[in-house]
Design a protein around this motif. Structure first.
Motif, PDB file in Angstrom:
ATOM      1  N   ALA A  68      11.529 -44.390  28.280  1.00 19.04           N
ATOM      2  CA  ALA A  68      10.643 -45.318  28.992  1.00 19.04           C
ATOM      3  C   ALA A  68      11.360 -46.608  29.363  1.00 19.04           C
ATOM      4  N   ALA A  77      10.207 -41.790  23.799  1.00 17.57           N
ATOM      5  CA  ALA A  77       9.911 -43.228  23.838  1.00 17.57           C
ATOM      6  C   ALA A  77      11.091 -44.024  24.385  1.00 17.57           C
ATOM      7  N   GLU A  79      -0.258 -41.904  19.209  1.00 16.89           N
ATOM      8  CA  GLU A  79      -0.289 -42.815  20.351  1.00 16.89           C
ATOM      9  C   GLU A  79       0.195 -44.201  19.962  1.00 16.89           C
ATOM     10  N   ASP A 135       4.793 -41.095  34.077  1.00 20.53           N
ATOM     11  CA  ASP A 135       4.483 -42.310  33.325  1.00 20.53           C
ATOM     12  C   ASP A 135       4.343 -41.915  31.860  1.00 20.53           C
ATOM     13  N   THR A 136       5.177 -42.491  31.006  1.00 22.14           N
ATOM     14  CA  THR A 136       5.229 -42.098  29.598  1.00 22.14           C
ATOM     15  C   THR A 136       3.879 -42.237  28.902  1.00 22.14           C
ATOM     16  N   ILE A 137       3.109 -43.234  29.274  1.00 23.13           N
ATOM     17  CA  ILE A 137       1.808 -43.482  28.639  1.00 23.13           C
ATOM     18  C   ILE A 137       0.670 -42.776  29.379  1.00 23.13           C
ATOM     19  N   LYS A 138       0.601 -42.944  30.686  1.00 23.77           N
ATOM     20  CA  LYS A 138      -0.558 -42.477  31.449  1.00 23.77           C
ATOM     21  C   LYS A 138      -0.593 -40.973  31.687  1.00 23.77           C
ATOM     22  N   ILE A 174       3.977 -44.173  19.485  1.00 26.93           N
ATOM     23  CA  ILE A 174       4.706 -44.154  20.748  1.00 26.93           C
ATOM     24  C   ILE A 174       4.774 -45.557  21.350  1.00 26.93           C
ATOM     25  N   HIS A 175       3.666 -46.267  21.332  1.00 28.51           N
ATOM     26  CA  HIS A 175       3.657 -47.648  21.844  1.00 28.51           C
ATOM     27  C   HIS A 175       4.634 -48.524  21.050  1.00 28.51           C
TER      28      HIS A 175
END
Length: 320
Positions: A98, A95, A298, A107-110, A301-302
């Motif tokens: 990013a 995390a 998830e 891409d950390t999320i996608k 992480i956000h």
């Protein structure tokens, strides 16, 4: 080709795909630890994987692909086939990167599919045993009376211990000197020798030195007191109620994994984490088993990306 032939072919493809997913896993799975062997991420992974492969009835091979603060291993998994046979152990650095890194090869999320959280452990605020403060409040008073004189070490710029201490500097209005090292070992060695004053790190990697009287624990970084150290106050209860950070360890796969495969891995790894023998082994390492599903990971992480982005900005830490 006639429409009926196309429909038949499509049904056959779906049937084959479904059968393949139902048979998963039919050959060994590779779990990538993006750090060298021996650290807490590696230890947790091997303990949980040992049980997970029993539950799956298939070998799970743990591979260490360290380098660039976990980026090399993470990039390897991001580019892997999303078939459930190449997985990543993500952690706090996943995390942090990013916001810390100017450019990432993924891409950390996608580019990832969160599967399950496995464990977490708070940090401990350590001081060299000869320092003139024996409580966290005494440390705060001393540091404010001696701005720019207290030196803290970390495993490197942008590492979790560095950012955890930077967050404290921001919250408490402290002015300290940061000395980054190439890894936890040398950073702790200079702390023990008294060449630096304080450090935040996992209790799992420092408890031996604490028990020997070479280091003293002034506080823990979690929101609540740690059951392993019930008499040690949190930083939050010591005057900074918004302060909280723990080092978390979870499992991810590449983006685009079949839902059935992801769900099977989620179920198995959560079951493994909740196994009494696994929990006993993790407790022995002063690491807390923490089973959480993919949606929970998830969300974590956000939340972590937002937290560390704010710390990096407030601390004027340059992107690497």
């Amino acid at each position: 080709m006639k429409l009926t032939s196309l429909v038949t072919a499509a049904i056959a493809a779906c049937t084959i795909g479904a059968a393949a997913h139902a048979a998963y896993p039919d050959h060994p799975i590779h779990v990538i630890v993006p750090f060298p062997p021996g650290g807490s991420t590696d230890v947790v992974t091997r303990i949980v994987v040992d049980k997970a492969q029993q539950l799956l009835g298939q070998n799970i091979i743990v591979e260490n692909r360290g380098g660039a603060g976990s980026i090399i291993g993470s990039a390897y998994v991001a580019k892997a086939a999303p078939d459930g046979y190449t997985l990543l152990v993500g952690q706090t650095a996943f995390a942090v990167n990013a916001s810390l890194r100017a450019k990432l090869p993924y891409d950390t999320i996608k580019d990832f599919t969160p599967i399950a959280l496995m464990a977490d452990h708070p940090g401990v605020f350590l001081a060299q045993y000869q320092k003139p403060y024996n409580t966290f409040k005494e440390f705060i008073a001393y540091t404010k009376a001696h701005p720019g004189k207290v030196v803290f070490s970390s495993a490197g710029t942008g590492s979790w211990p560095h950012l955890a201490m930077t967050m404290l500097e921001n919250d408490a209005g402290l002015k300290m000197v940061h000395v980054p090292y190439q890894g936890t070992g040398p950073a702790k060695a200079d702390l023990i020798a008294g060449r630096v004053d304080v450090k935040i790190e996992a209790y799992a990697t420092s408890m031996g030195m604490v028990k020997e009287g070479k280091l003293k624990v002034l506080a823990v970084t979690s929101a609540k007191r740690d059951p392993v150290l019930p008499n040690i106050p949190t930083i939050a209860e010591s005057g900074y109620p918004g302060y909280e950070t723990s080092y978390w360890i979870g499992l991810l796969g590449p983006a685009g994994m079949p839902p059935a495969v992801r769900a099977k891995l989620e179920k198995v790894f959560m079951q493994a984490v909740n196994d009494p023998e696994v929990q006993k082994k993790l407790d022995a390492q002063t690491i807390h088993p923490h089973a959480m599903d993919g949606k929970g990971l998830e969300a974590l992480i956000h939340k972590e990306i937002a937290k560390w982005a704010a710390v990096i900005k407030a601390g004027n830490i340059e992107k690497q």
